[in-house]
Design a protein around this motif. Sequence first.
Motif: not given
Ligand code: CO
Length: 169
Positions: A50, A95, A137-138, A141
């Motif tokens: 990210q 997010c 969730h992470e 990514h």
């Molecule tokens: Co996220």
Amino acid sequence: MTHPILIWPDKRLKKPSARVVRFDADLHTLLDDMNETMLQAGGVGLAAIQIGQPVAALVINLPDEEGNQPPENLLEVINPEILESKDEILWEEGCLSVPEYYEEVKRHGWIKLGFNDRHGEAHTLEAEGFLAVAIQHEMDHLSGKLFIERLSMLKRKKFEKEWRRSRPR
Ligand code: CO
């Protein structure tokens, strides 16, 4: 220092992250920067990709009852692997790469995670509820996936409509 967070539909968010093999000062700086960036943005979790770094590292700091995120609650996760999972829960997710959009996603309600810490030591962690959701969730990514890609076709269309409306070109 903080870094700009990549925002959907930035293509760099699709890049799969590579396993960390060197647990050196560069990794420690990256983790410190990720933590700082996450807190400044008001997030509860952040993956390295990210901020544009395709390495398998993520940070999570879930707010306590007072809504605080003290440093001792910080979880740094390198090279995560889900060893066991069970149950299913629906959880409303957001997010930092998809600002101001929240939607329910189906996840495992319980996971057993294998991972390395910043020094390369191996650990396992059992997590349920919010923490289990945040980890999953992470981890998405790290394989180049965002939570909006887990929505039903209908909810995905609703998202794209709302996104366009809130961000006119
Ligand atoms: Co996220």
